[in-house]
Design an enzyme around this catalytic site. Structure first.
Site, short mmCIF file in Angstrom:
data_model
loop_
_atom_site.label_atom_id
_atom_site.label_comp_id
_atom_site.label_asym_id
_atom_site.label_seq_id
_atom_site.Cartn_x
_atom_site.Cartn_y
_atom_site.Cartn_z
N ASP A 72 0.83 -1.21 0.00
CA ASP A 72 0.00 0.00 0.00
C ASP A 72 0.86 1.25 0.00
O ASP A 72 1.82 1.36 0.78
CB ASP A 72 -0.90 0.00 1.23
N HIS A 132 -0.64 4.75 -0.21
CA HIS A 132 -1.36 5.74 0.59
C HIS A 132 -0.74 7.14 0.49
O HIS A 132 -0.45 7.78 1.50
CB HIS A 132 -1.43 5.31 2.05
N ASP A 191 -4.61 0.72 -2.92
CA ASP A 191 -4.53 1.75 -1.88
C ASP A 191 -3.39 2.71 -2.21
O ASP A 191 -2.45 2.90 -1.42
CB ASP A 191 -4.39 1.13 -0.49
N ASN A 244 -9.40 -0.94 -1.58
CA ASN A 244 -10.63 -0.45 -0.97
C ASN A 244 -10.66 1.07 -0.87
O ASN A 244 -11.73 1.68 -0.95
CB ASN A 244 -10.83 -1.09 0.41
N HIS A 245 -9.51 1.72 -0.75
CA HIS A 245 -9.52 3.18 -0.68
C HIS A 245 -9.83 3.81 -2.03
O HIS A 245 -10.47 4.87 -2.08
CB HIS A 245 -8.20 3.70 -0.11
N HIS A 285 -3.13 -4.46 2.05
CA HIS A 285 -4.31 -4.15 2.85
C HIS A 285 -4.06 -4.16 4.35
O HIS A 285 -4.55 -3.28 5.06
CB HIS A 285 -5.45 -5.11 2.51
#
Length: 248
Positions: A27, A29, A56, A82-83, A198
């Site tokens: 991820d 982010h 993500d 999911n983000h 995740h």
């Protein structure tokens, strides 16, 4: 190197024809500068090497707005996490409240002009749920959280050909932590390896042939780092040191 045309919810890539390396990364982010530092440390060559993201890409970090720039790079390929799904739902449906999305790190998107929000949502909505990469050792697959069916083949067949409960399967593939929570080492039998993110861990972990590589480079306390997984050798940079460990 050009990107392959997406078929339904799956992107498929042949073996690296440029003779370079293929990496997966956990991820991101919104920490693209840290990611670039990790790539530099691994002597990543964008003329020959490819980078596959477990999703993500955005939220929580200060550089989430750079996502479009990275998605335009011909050597960078990502699944939808999911983000990304949350961001798309916020922009297109407003089914996520502003307060909830702020808690999840989405203030950066809400602060953009409406046209920029739509452009980003369109790009994130176009990401595949799954990626398949051919390697000399066999097929390696990438999804954000888990393969929610007994075999990869069944999951892909479901994604490509079934409209029944498609949302449920997609949600499981982007949100499930069952394999880690149950220490399920059964693996995915029809793959060489499945690569997921995740769930932040102190060290990358392998359960069966499922590689969990989100090592928390985005954590605010600075305790995490990016892990790169070489898809040909299944070795990590930096090298894997330990066993399954949760991040605080």
């Amino acid at each position: 190197m050009t990107k392959r045309t997406r078929l339904h919810s799956v992107d498929r890539y042949p073996a690296n024809e440029a003779g370079g390396r293929d990496f997966a990364v956990g991820d991101i982010h919104g920490h693209f500068s840290r990611l670039q530092q990790a790539l530099n440390a691994a002597d990543f060559n964008p003329e020959r090497d490819r980078l596959f993201s477990v999703g993500d890409l955005v939220d929580r970090g200060p550089e989430s707005a750079q996502v479009l720039e990275w998605l335009q790079r011909p050597w960078f390929h990502a699944v939808q996490g999911n983000h990304e799904e949350i961001g798309v739902r916020y922009v297109r449906e407003r089914s996520i409240s502003a307060g909830h999305y702020t808690v999840l790190g989405g203030a950066w998107l809400m602060d953009l002009p409406a046209i920029d929000q739509m452009n980003i949502a369109d790009a994130l909505a176009g990401l595949p749920i799954a990626i398949e990469v051919e390697t000399p050792g066999g097929l390696v697959a990438i999804v954000h959280a888990d393969c929610p069916m007994p075999t990869w083949g069944l999951f892909i067949q479901f994604l490509e050909h079934s409209d029944v409960n498609h949302r449920e399967m997609k949600d499981l593939s982007q949100w499930s932590r069952r394999r880690l929570e149950q220490a399920d080492a059964s693996g995915v039998p029809d793959l060489r390896a499945l690569v997921v993110g995740h769930t932040p861990l102190r060290e990358p972990a392998v359960l069966g042939n499922v590689y969990h590589i989100d090592t928390g480079a985005w954590l605010k306390d600075g305790s995490g780092r990016f892990t790169l997984l070489d898809l040909q050798t299944l070795e990590t940079i930096p090298p894997m040191r330990g066993r399954l460990q949760w991040s605080d």
